[in-house]
Write an enzyme that holds these catalytic residues in place. Structure first.
Site, PDB file in Angstrom:
ATOM      1  N   TYR A  38      43.567  50.024  32.664  1.00 55.55           N
ATOM      2  CA  TYR A  38      42.913  49.184  33.668  1.00 55.55           C
ATOM      3  C   TYR A  38      41.637  49.823  34.228  1.00 55.55           C
ATOM      4  CZ  TYR A  38      47.385  46.688  33.846  1.00 55.55           C
ATOM      5  OH  TYR A  38      48.511  45.967  33.531  1.00 55.55           O
ATOM      6  N   HIS A  43      38.793  43.928  37.587  1.00 58.20           N
ATOM      7  CA  HIS A  43      39.749  43.874  38.701  1.00 58.20           C
ATOM      8  C   HIS A  43      39.845  45.219  39.433  1.00 58.20           C
ATOM      9  CE1 HIS A  43      42.396  41.200  40.708  1.00 58.20           C
ATOM     10  NE2 HIS A  43      43.555  41.613  40.219  1.00 58.20           N
ATOM     11  N   ASN A  89      49.451  43.701  43.114  1.00 53.06           N
ATOM     12  CA  ASN A  89      50.249  42.687  43.798  1.00 53.06           C
ATOM     13  C   ASN A  89      51.084  43.208  44.965  1.00 53.06           C
ATOM     14  OD1 ASN A  89      49.174  41.189  41.743  1.00 53.06           O
ATOM     15  ND2 ASN A  89      51.111  40.476  40.930  1.00 53.06           N
ATOM     16  N   ASP A 114      37.414  42.965  44.172  1.00 48.05           N
ATOM     17  CA  ASP A 114      36.595  42.115  43.314  1.00 48.05           C
ATOM     18  C   ASP A 114      36.639  40.679  43.825  1.00 48.05           C
ATOM     19  OD1 ASP A 114      39.422  42.380  42.420  1.00 48.05           O
ATOM     20  OD2 ASP A 114      38.870  40.763  41.057  1.00 48.05           O
ATOM     21  N   ASN A 135      45.468  38.365  44.595  1.00 49.40           N
ATOM     22  CA  ASN A 135      46.843  38.801  44.857  1.00 49.40           C
ATOM     23  C   ASN A 135      46.934  40.059  45.712  1.00 49.40           C
ATOM     24  OD1 ASN A 135      48.068  36.681  43.492  1.00 49.40           O
ATOM     25  ND2 ASN A 135      47.960  37.727  41.526  1.00 49.40           N
TER      26      ASN A 135
END
Length: 210
Positions: A38, A43, A89, A114, A135
């Site tokens: 990631y 994100h 989340n 973001d 989220n």
């Protein structure tokens, strides 16, 4: 009797010092997902901004409860940087823990995230607002039971085909975006320091839309 009053006044003085110190502490939260896959995704721009600040100022990260943390002092203010390790989340759990642990007032927190609704690199700084379908912000809002917290939104644009939002958000930057990122990240560092040193109103007036 004299010793009683000395203790009483000393306790009040200590309380005032503690309250004054807490007003000089700021929690800067970069939102993202942990793990190398990631690291360079859209994100994870929250992580990227605080990583850039830390590297610029030679700040070492420490992996601790619910996240990676580092700190920095500027002109009598203490910046505590947090990258939650809870995944996006569940960001609220880490945010709530570190606010409480460091006794930082909510108005001294800035969340970096973001935003699909802004063109790439566009800055939007706000003192409150909805989660906008994000989220991480949604979980922070649910955990803190308020939408009144400062956020620094970094535009990633919405240049994705219908039904491909997740792929786009979790996708990596385009080559042209990569070229422009360093200047945008440098701007992000200025925003962080302005937030703590000059306050939200001046920071919003100075940097919004840049």
């Amino acid at each position: 009797m004299l010793s009683f009053f000395k203790k009483l006044f000393s306790a009040k003085a200590d309380q005032n010092v503690t309250e004054e110190d807490s007003m000089k502490k700021f929690l800067i939260v970069g939102l993202g997902n942990i793990g190398p896959k990631y690291a360079n995704t859209r994100h994870n721009i929250g992580f990227k901004v605080v990583d850039f600040y830390a590297e610029k100022n030679s700040l070492p990260w420490e992996t601790t409860k619910l996240g990676d943390v580092t700190s920095h002092k500027v002109k009598g203010r203490t910046f505590i940087f947090l990258k939650p390790s809870t995944y996006m989340n569940l960001s609220g759990k880490a945010v709530n823990y570190w606010l409480d642990k460091e006794k930082i007032p909510l108005e001294n927190m800035l969340v970096i995230t973001d935003d699909l609704n802004l063109a790439f690199g566009t800055i939007r700084i706000k003192t409150k607002g909805s989660d906008g379908g994000h989220n991480g912000l949604k979980d922070i809002q649910n955990t803190l039971q308020t939408t009144n917290y400062n956020r620094f939104r970094f535009g990633i644009s919405d240049a994705f085909a219908k039904g491909r939002q997740v792929d786009y958000v979790l996708g990596e930057w385009e080559a042209e975006e990569e070229k422009q990122l360093p200047e945008r990240l440098e701007l992000g560092c200025s925003i962080i320091e302005s937030f703590a040193l000059a306050g939200m109103n001046i920071t919003m007036n100075t940097y919004n839309g840049k």
